[in-house]
Design a protein around this motif. Structure first.
Motif, short mmCIF file in Angstrom:
data_model
loop_
_atom_site.label_atom_id
_atom_site.label_comp_id
_atom_site.label_asym_id
_atom_site.label_seq_id
_atom_site.Cartn_x
_atom_site.Cartn_y
_atom_site.Cartn_z
N TYR A 138 1.82 28.47 -17.63
CA TYR A 138 0.98 29.22 -16.70
C TYR A 138 -0.20 28.35 -16.28
CZ TYR A 138 3.66 32.85 -19.01
OH TYR A 138 4.67 33.59 -19.55
N ARG A 139 -0.47 28.31 -14.99
CA ARG A 139 -1.59 27.50 -14.51
C ARG A 139 -2.17 28.09 -13.24
NH1 ARG A 139 2.55 24.16 -12.15
NH2 ARG A 139 2.07 23.68 -9.97
N THR A 140 -3.41 27.75 -13.00
CA THR A 140 -4.07 28.08 -11.74
C THR A 140 -4.99 26.94 -11.38
OG1 THR A 140 -5.49 29.68 -10.58
CG2 THR A 140 -5.92 29.37 -12.92
N VAL A 141 -4.98 26.54 -10.12
CA VAL A 141 -5.79 25.43 -9.64
C VAL A 141 -6.51 25.87 -8.38
CG1 VAL A 141 -5.78 23.06 -8.77
CG2 VAL A 141 -4.23 23.72 -10.62
N ARG A 142 -7.80 25.60 -8.33
CA ARG A 142 -8.59 25.87 -7.13
C ARG A 142 -9.41 24.62 -6.83
NH1 ARG A 142 -5.57 29.44 -7.32
NH2 ARG A 142 -5.86 31.67 -6.88
N GLY A 143 -9.12 24.00 -5.71
CA GLY A 143 -9.82 22.77 -5.37
C GLY A 143 -9.55 21.69 -6.39
N THR A 144 -10.61 21.20 -7.03
CA THR A 144 -10.47 20.10 -7.98
C THR A 144 -10.56 20.55 -9.43
OG1 THR A 144 -12.84 19.62 -7.83
CG2 THR A 144 -11.38 18.42 -6.34
N VAL A 145 -10.52 21.87 -9.69
CA VAL A 145 -10.56 22.37 -11.06
C VAL A 145 -9.30 23.20 -11.33
CG1 VAL A 145 -13.08 22.40 -11.11
CG2 VAL A 145 -11.84 24.49 -10.50
N GLY A 146 -8.86 23.18 -12.59
CA GLY A 146 -7.65 23.91 -12.92
C GLY A 146 -7.63 24.34 -14.37
N GLU A 167 -22.07 21.15 3.24
CA GLU A 167 -21.36 21.78 4.33
C GLU A 167 -19.87 21.48 4.32
OE1 GLU A 167 -23.30 20.55 7.87
OE2 GLU A 167 -25.17 21.66 7.45
N GLU A 168 -19.48 20.36 3.71
CA GLU A 168 -18.07 20.00 3.70
C GLU A 168 -17.30 20.87 2.70
OE1 GLU A 168 -20.15 17.05 0.89
OE2 GLU A 168 -20.56 18.04 2.81
N GLU A 169 -15.98 20.76 2.73
CA GLU A 169 -15.14 21.53 1.80
C GLU A 169 -15.49 21.14 0.37
OE1 GLU A 169 -10.39 22.30 0.86
OE2 GLU A 169 -11.01 21.17 2.64
N TRP A 170 -15.73 22.15 -0.45
CA TRP A 170 -16.23 21.90 -1.81
C TRP A 170 -15.83 23.09 -2.68
CZ3 TRP A 170 -19.47 23.54 -5.72
CH2 TRP A 170 -20.05 22.57 -6.56
N GLU A 171 -14.79 22.91 -3.48
CA GLU A 171 -14.28 24.01 -4.30
C GLU A 171 -14.15 23.51 -5.74
OE1 GLU A 171 -10.84 27.50 -3.95
OE2 GLU A 171 -10.80 25.75 -2.64
N ARG A 172 -15.11 23.91 -6.59
CA ARG A 172 -15.15 23.38 -7.95
C ARG A 172 -15.38 24.49 -8.97
NH1 ARG A 172 -18.60 17.79 -7.22
NH2 ARG A 172 -19.23 18.33 -9.35
N GLY A 173 -14.84 25.65 -8.71
CA GLY A 173 -14.96 26.74 -9.68
C GLY A 173 -13.82 27.73 -9.53
N LEU A 174 -13.42 28.33 -10.65
CA LEU A 174 -12.40 29.38 -10.60
C LEU A 174 -12.65 30.39 -11.71
CD1 LEU A 174 -10.02 29.16 -13.03
CD2 LEU A 174 -9.40 27.14 -11.72
N ARG A 175 -12.07 31.58 -11.49
CA ARG A 175 -12.11 32.65 -12.48
C ARG A 175 -10.72 33.24 -12.57
NH1 ARG A 175 -10.84 38.37 -12.83
NH2 ARG A 175 -12.31 39.33 -14.32
#
Length: 301
Positions: A138-146, A167-175
């Motif tokens: 089981y895995r989940t990845v959002r942007g550069t974190v997983g 302002e640029e695309e920046w996704e470094r968190g998940l729940r």
């Protein structure tokens, strides 16, 4: 002079929160390396013995007692593991890692229940996914974190911790929610912005803002059991992480200095928990990253 230096060291240990942050982030800079004031105590002790200064030796009791009170517990043996403990690994794998497969195998050898990774970039992401899949389906990845898990994950979503000036695309968190044999756990994975030490002091405004946003998300979390895994680019003594450390428990045993891997000076890779105790935390052998992995055991209250 040795006695005065000993007293000043004790004052910094006990009253580090009084050092202002307005000028060059001096407070956070001091708190990032606060345990290393123990090295100052050792140097002063050697000098006091060489000088045969009874006054300095007596004065050194103050910083020695303060350091022991603040950090001595980390050196005690870890408690015995419990049957329902959650074992987790946190690792910033580095976007320049040339051996993602070897890194994944090294992390899996610790036999954790959850593996949180940051700085995931293609094509390395595919290698991590393929290598960890047999043990962590089981895995989940959002942007550069997983997050990779032995247990089913549901409700996975990105976590908005982006500072306002990015302002640029920046996704470094998940729940997400891990459905473990001992109950559901809300799992947060985060990679806070980096800090820089410059001639003008500590540049950490983005990190501080992101920590505040993460703290707000944790405050709004409805589930009782929570685990936060991440490269927070700060130590648990740094006041900038107060939005997190005032809401979650930090490691009670283990120093676990994780950065830089070549000569670790600080633990900026963190495991925190709510409704649970991070009873032990330690580093794993170096991988192809500039961070060391950390493994921790969470015992639920």
């Amino acid at each position: 002079m040795l006695a005065v230096a000993a007293v000043l060291t004790a004052v910094l240990l006990v009253f580090h929160g009084a050092v202002p942050n307005r000028v060059g982030g001096l407070g956070s800079l001091l708190e990032s390396f606060l345990p290393w004031l123990g090295g100052v105590v050792v140097v002063l002790l050697i000098l006091a013995l060489v000088r045969r200064s009874a006054l300095a030796l007596v004065a050194l009791l103050l910083p020695a007692a303060a350091w022991t009170y603040l950090f001595g517990g980390l050196l005690l043996p870890a408690p015995d593991p419990g049957a329902d403990d959650l074992v987790v690994v946190q690792h910033n794998v580095s976007d320049e890692n040339t051996d993602p497969a070897g890194t994944a195998r090294s992390l899996a050898r610790a036999e954790p229940d959850l593996v949180a990774l940051e700085e995931l970039v293609p094509p390395a992401l595919e290698v991590y996914a393929r290598t960890l899949a047999p043990d962590y389906p089981y895995r989940t990845v959002r942007g550069t974190v997983g997050l990779w898990s032995k247990y089913p994950l549901t409700g996975s979503r990105p976590l908005d911790i982006r500072p306002r000036d990015i302002e640029e695309e920046w996704e470094r968190g998940l729940r997400t929610v891990a459905h473990t044999p001992h109950g559901e756990v809300a799992v947060y994975v985060a990679h806070l912005p980096s800090v820089r030490v410059r001639a003008s002091g500590l540049a950490s405004s983005r990190r501080d803002e992101s920590a505040g946003l993460l703290g707000d998300a944790l405050a709004a979390e409805q589930r009782r059991r929570v685990v936060l895994l991440g490269d927070l680019n700060g130590t648990v003594d740094d006041r900038a992480l107060d939005p997190l450390t005032t809401r979650l428990n930090v490691a009670e045993r283990g120093v676990g200095l994780s950065f830089p891997a070549a000569f670790p000076l600080a633990r900026i890779d963190q495991v925190m928990a709510r409704a649970g105790t991070v009873g032990s935390l330690r580093t794993l052998p170096a991988t192809g990253s500039d961070h060391l992995p950390v493994v921790a055991r969470v015992t639920w209250h």
